[in-house]
Design a protein around this motif. Structure first.
Motif, PDB file in Angstrom:
ATOM      1  N   ARG A 216       0.829  -1.207   0.000  1.00  0.00           N
ATOM      2  CA  ARG A 216       0.000   0.000   0.000  1.00  0.00           C
ATOM      3  C   ARG A 216       0.859   1.250   0.000  1.00  0.00           C
ATOM      4  NH1 ARG A 216      -2.376   2.550   4.278  1.00  0.00           N
ATOM      5  NH2 ARG A 216      -2.167   0.753   5.648  1.00  0.00           N
ATOM      6  N   TYR A 217       1.949   1.217   0.772  1.00  0.00           N
ATOM      7  CA  TYR A 217       2.855   2.365   0.789  1.00  0.00           C
ATOM      8  C   TYR A 217       3.564   2.546  -0.549  1.00  0.00           C
ATOM      9  CZ  TYR A 217       2.487   3.269   5.815  1.00  0.00           C
ATOM     10  OH  TYR A 217       2.044   3.624   7.054  1.00  0.00           O
ATOM     11  N   MET A 218       4.078   1.447  -1.106  1.00  0.00           N
ATOM     12  CA  MET A 218       4.836   1.552  -2.335  1.00  0.00           C
ATOM     13  C   MET A 218       3.949   1.893  -3.529  1.00  0.00           C
ATOM     14  SD  MET A 218       7.853   1.253  -1.350  1.00  0.00           S
ATOM     15  CE  MET A 218       8.503   1.482  -2.991  1.00  0.00           C
ATOM     16  N   ASN A 219       2.659   1.576  -3.449  1.00  0.00           N
ATOM     17  CA  ASN A 219       1.740   1.879  -4.539  1.00  0.00           C
ATOM     18  C   ASN A 219       1.086   3.245  -4.400  1.00  0.00           C
ATOM     19  OD1 ASN A 219       2.281  -0.634  -5.615  1.00  0.00           O
ATOM     20  ND2 ASN A 219       0.476  -1.604  -4.713  1.00  0.00           N
ATOM     21  N   SER A 220       1.502   4.010  -3.403  1.00  0.00           N
ATOM     22  CA  SER A 220       0.872   5.313  -3.166  1.00  0.00           C
ATOM     23  C   SER A 220       1.295   6.355  -4.187  1.00  0.00           C
ATOM     24  CB  SER A 220       1.196   5.805  -1.750  1.00  0.00           C
ATOM     25  OG  SER A 220       2.596   5.987  -1.595  1.00  0.00           O
ATOM     26  N   GLY A 221       2.362   6.076  -4.943  1.00  0.00           N
ATOM     27  CA  GLY A 221       2.821   7.025  -5.955  1.00  0.00           C
ATOM     28  C   GLY A 221       3.257   8.333  -5.325  1.00  0.00           C
ATOM     29  N   THR A 222       2.762   9.430  -5.874  1.00  0.00           N
ATOM     30  CA  THR A 222       3.125  10.768  -5.351  1.00  0.00           C
ATOM     31  C   THR A 222       2.158  11.232  -4.271  1.00  0.00           C
ATOM     32  OG1 THR A 222       1.845  11.820  -7.113  1.00  0.00           O
ATOM     33  CG2 THR A 222       4.187  11.415  -7.535  1.00  0.00           C
ATOM     34  N   LYS A 223       1.152  10.436  -3.992  1.00  0.00           N
ATOM     35  CA  LYS A 223       0.148  10.821  -3.009  1.00  0.00           C
ATOM     36  C   LYS A 223       0.684  10.619  -1.599  1.00  0.00           C
ATOM     37  CE  LYS A 223      -4.509   9.592  -1.401  1.00  0.00           C
ATOM     38  NZ  LYS A 223      -5.649   8.679  -1.609  1.00  0.00           N
ATOM     39  N   THR A 224       0.645  11.659  -0.788  1.00  0.00           N
ATOM     40  CA  THR A 224       1.103  11.573   0.599  1.00  0.00           C
ATOM     41  C   THR A 224       0.126  10.741   1.408  1.00  0.00           C
ATOM     42  OG1 THR A 224       2.166  13.730   0.446  1.00  0.00           O
ATOM     43  CG2 THR A 224       1.727  12.882   2.654  1.00  0.00           C
ATOM     44  N   MET A 225       0.653   9.838   2.230  1.00  0.00           N
ATOM     45  CA  MET A 225      -0.197   8.965   3.029  1.00  0.00           C
ATOM     46  C   MET A 225      -0.904   9.755   4.127  1.00  0.00           C
ATOM     47  SD  MET A 225       0.354   6.232   1.410  1.00  0.00           S
ATOM     48  CE  MET A 225      -0.550   5.079   2.435  1.00  0.00           C
ATOM     49  N   ALA A 226      -2.021   9.189   4.584  1.00  0.00           N
ATOM     50  CA  ALA A 226      -2.819   9.862   5.607  1.00  0.00           C
ATOM     51  C   ALA A 226      -2.023  10.024   6.891  1.00  0.00           C
ATOM     52  CB  ALA A 226      -4.096   9.067   5.875  1.00  0.00           C
ATOM     53  N   ALA A 227      -2.195  11.167   7.526  1.00  0.00           N
ATOM     54  CA  ALA A 227      -1.482  11.473   8.770  1.00  0.00           C
ATOM     55  C   ALA A 227      -2.464  11.988   9.804  1.00  0.00           C
ATOM     56  CB  ALA A 227      -0.384  12.506   8.518  1.00  0.00           C
ATOM     57  N   GLN A 228      -2.088  11.835  11.065  1.00  0.00           N
ATOM     58  CA  GLN A 228      -2.891  12.409  12.146  1.00  0.00           C
ATOM     59  C   GLN A 228      -2.045  13.438  12.890  1.00  0.00           C
ATOM     60  OE1 GLN A 228      -4.020   9.465  15.004  1.00  0.00           O
ATOM     61  NE2 GLN A 228      -1.986   8.516  15.131  1.00  0.00           N
ATOM     62  N   THR A 229      -2.591  14.616  13.063  1.00  0.00           N
ATOM     63  CA  THR A 229      -1.882  15.694  13.757  1.00  0.00           C
ATOM     64  C   THR A 229      -1.898  15.428  15.257  1.00  0.00           C
ATOM     65  OG1 THR A 229      -2.545  17.260  12.046  1.00  0.00           O
ATOM     66  CG2 THR A 229      -1.787  18.172  14.141  1.00  0.00           C
ATOM     67  N   LEU A 230      -0.752  15.574  15.882  1.00  0.00           N
ATOM     68  CA  LEU A 230      -0.648  15.335  17.316  1.00  0.00           C
ATOM     69  C   LEU A 230      -1.181  16.530  18.093  1.00  0.00           C
ATOM     70  CD1 LEU A 230       2.954  13.810  17.416  1.00  0.00           C
ATOM     71  CD2 LEU A 230       0.787  12.577  17.490  1.00  0.00           C
ATOM     72  N   MET A 231      -1.932  16.243  19.133  1.00  0.00           N
ATOM     73  CA  MET A 231      -2.441  17.321  19.978  1.00  0.00           C
ATOM     74  C   MET A 231      -1.296  18.046  20.672  1.00  0.00           C
ATOM     75  SD  MET A 231      -5.271  17.095  23.038  1.00  0.00           S
ATOM     76  CE  MET A 231      -6.506  16.497  21.874  1.00  0.00           C
ATOM     77  N   PHE A 232      -0.291  17.269  21.078  1.00  0.00           N
ATOM     78  CA  PHE A 232       0.893  17.846  21.715  1.00  0.00           C
ATOM     79  C   PHE A 232       2.123  17.411  20.917  1.00  0.00           C
ATOM     80  CE2 PHE A 232      -2.217  17.100  25.127  1.00  0.00           C
ATOM     81  CZ  PHE A 232      -2.384  18.403  25.572  1.00  0.00           C
TER      82      PHE A 232
END
Length: 626
Positions: A477-493
């Motif tokens: 899934r990571y290697m097939n993501s191409g130029t698309k940035t993978m989903a991230a979660q912003t840290l509260m702290f």
């Protein structure tokens, strides 16, 4: 028959001897730093250019040398430490053989400047390939400065076998750590290509560890100390939860000399019995003081292998001291001996017959966490690193098992949407009647030993390694993501992370890949970083440990030259996020792992090339039950 044996010329003999002592730039660094320590220096500078190829320079404020000593120190077996054979068993200096400078001078252009503190002028000696080119008085600071330039200039075959600058710098930094760690009374500075990597004043061992490996190590260490007639040891061991996948941070010293001794290393690892996951290793920094007459350090050119007269006793003492430290400080450090609000005992009423009410838990027997419908988002992924599965790639597998072909399976599941980037294994939505008929046979999958997934197929029994399978799914899934940035979660702290100088350099080097897979990291300078977002799949994993593992894997892969930069980071994250052995899976999770695994490019192999599955056919099962 004419005579055929002849003496080698000194130049060739010196080059052969140099091959045992100077194997790469790090070897020269080790010898020069040890000479500086033996000179009584309290301040040492190490200057490197181009991974040690162009320049290795060590400057110290030690005792310096006279005109005669400055010339004689480059002769083989010229030493100030040994006068008679018995001295070999009373050695407390780092060097003693008199081979280091002679070996370095045989394969480099060396410039030496040295001055005794009471003299007005010093001496300069220039040597190229063992040939003295120049010796004359000069103005120089107290102590010694020695520069080895163009290493292996006259041995091109050896020079061609050197690795990249970053790899050679890593080896140099390791030798620097081995010297700087235990010599806490000396100040050190380390420059690479004009950039200051380390600047350390005389300090305690605890402070020196933090300066070399990052400020986060201050909270990872337990002290260890034991004094006996056989050995006196002192240092620090790391908490079990900070164990590493490699043995890179295991530092054992004898009389302030770094040694490699797998028998004694095992003593410390045994103290962590049942505390560490499989193939995890503790970190430690321990200096042992042993009577020099009861050890032999003259058994290897690099002097890192040592023989002990009381090896078995030292093993027992080391293991007992480590177990004592772990037992004494683990609970004490966690609780800090301070009362915690809410943990105080509730006083029992004085009335006779009063019985405290036991706590109760309310359970909803009808609750089903998988009833909720989940919204799925489809999406196509570009494949820039690996081939997509071709029709017929797994024809042989399905022929053997009489399962549908890859084409048929794809047709049967085309009504199901792809898993979104933000989650690892989404459960299938819809009722049972909506499920593809050909996948009904995986709904009865069971978990065995919290490690394997087993399900019945027409040919027999399909067994899947859950960790390797999920590694393959996440990696693809990571290697097939191409130029698309993978989903991230912003840290509260935001989380502050600190690394060693070389690890900080590597993190900067792979910054684009790390950002692509969901991390948002900013460099604060001086090897400190702040993390404000992490991959959505990371969950509660320790961010510092995860990044350290990515860096460690990248260094290992860099040495093996087996993965590209994106592949290395993706593989490290896949290993980190996979369903490890011991993780309980729900039936829906197992069903989706099987489905997603057969949608991968190479479902029968993990990213590292290990088998993800096996089939026990009916004949094999019958044979095993005879």
């Amino acid at each position: 028959m004419s005579d055929i044996i002849q003496l080698l010329p000194d130049s060739i003999a010196n080059q052969i001897a140099a091959g045992e002592v100077v194997q790469r730039p790090a070897s020269a660094v080790k010898e020069l730093l040890e000479n500086a320590l033996d000179s009584g220096a309290t301040n040492i500078q190490l200057i490197i250019k181009d991974g040690g190829r162009t320049l290795i320079q060590v400057i110290d404020n030690g005792c310096g040398m006279s005109d005669t000593d400055a010339r004689l120190c480059f002769e083989r077996h010229a030493t100030s430490k040994i006068r008679k054979a018995d001295d070999l068993f009373a050695i407390r200096t780092m060097g003693f053989r008199g081979e280091a400078l002679a070996s370095i001078a045989a394969v480099a252009r060396v410039e030496l400047k040295t001055k005794i503190h009471d003299n007005e002028l010093g001496t300069m000696v220039v040597i190229e390939g063992s040939d003295v080119k120049e010796q004359q008085p000069c103005q120089t600071a107290n102590g010694t400065s020695i520069a080895a330039k163009d290493l292996f200039f006259n041995v091109p075959a050896r020079r061609n076998f050197l690795k990249s600058d970053s790899v050679e710098l890593g080896h140099i930094e390791e030798e620097f750590r081995r010297v700087a760690l235990v010599n806490t009374h000396v100040g050190f500075a380390f420059y690479n290509n004009g950039k200051l990597l380390y600047k350390m004043e005389p300090s305690t061992l605890h402070q020196r560890i933090a300066a070399l490996f990052g400020a986060n190590y201050r909270q990872r260490l337990y002290p260890i100390e034991e004094n006996t007639d056989i050995v006196r040891l002192k240092g620090y061991i790391c908490k079990a939860e900070f164990a590493k996948k490699t043995r890179g941070e295991q530092y054992l010293f004898v009389n302030k000399r770094f040694i490699k001794n797998y028998y004694l290393n095992n003593a410390i690892e045994k103290a962590y019995a049942d505390m560490l996951p499989e193939k995890n290793y503790p970190s430690y920094f321990i200096d042992m003081e042993v009577d020099p007459s009861r050890i032999d350090i003259n058994i290897h050119p690099t002097k890192t292998e040592v023989k002990f007269l009381d090896e078995h006793a030292i093993y027992a003492i080391l293991r007992a001291a480590a177990k004592k430290s772990l037992g004494q400080f683990t609970i004490g450090h966690e609780m800090e001996f301070n009362p915690i609000d809410g943990l105080d005992e509730i006083p029992v009423s004085g009335n006779s017959g009063y019985i405290p009410k036991p706590p109760s838990v309310t359970i909803n027997p009808n609750f089903n966490p998988f009833e909720a419908e989940r919204t799925k988002t489809g999406g196509s992924h570009g494949n820039t690193a690996h081939r997509k599965p071709r029709n017929g790639d797994w024809q042989h597998f399905f022929e053997i098992t009489n399962e549908p072909t890859q084409t048929e399976l794809s047709q049967n599941i085309e009504t199901q949407n792809n898993t979104p980037d933000g989650t690892l294994f989404e459960t299938s939505s819809g009722t049972e009647s909506q499920q593809p008929s050909q996948t009904q046979n995986v709904q009865n999958a069971i978990q065995i030993g919290k490690r394997f997934i087993a399900c019945e197929i027409q040919a027999g029994l399909l067994i899947i390694d859950q960790q390797r399978a999920t590694e393959r799914i996440i990696y693809d899934r990571y290697m097939n993501s191409g130029t698309k940035t993978m989903a991230a979660q912003t840290l509260m702290f935001p989380i502050n992370c600190s690394f060693s100088a070389s690890d900080a350099e590597i993190l900067s080097e792979i910054e684009n890949e790390v950002r692509h897979y969901g991390f948002l990291i900013d460099n604060l300078g001086r090897n400190n970083f702040v993390v404000t977002a992490v991959p959505a799949d990371l969950g509660d994993d320790n961010v510092q440990n995860t990044i350290e593992q990515i860096i460690s894997d990248y260094k290992s892969n860099l040495l093996q030259q087996s993965y590209t930069r994106p592949q290395s980071v993706a593989l490290s994250l896949a290993r980190r996020l996979s369903n490890k052995e011991g993780h309980t899976l729900q039936p829906e999770e197992m069903q989706n792992i099987i489905k997603q695994l057969f949608e991968c490019s190479v479902p029968d192999q993990s990213p590292s090339g290990k088998r993800t599955m096996n089939i026990l056919n009916i004949n094999e099962l019958t044979e095993k039950l005879k």
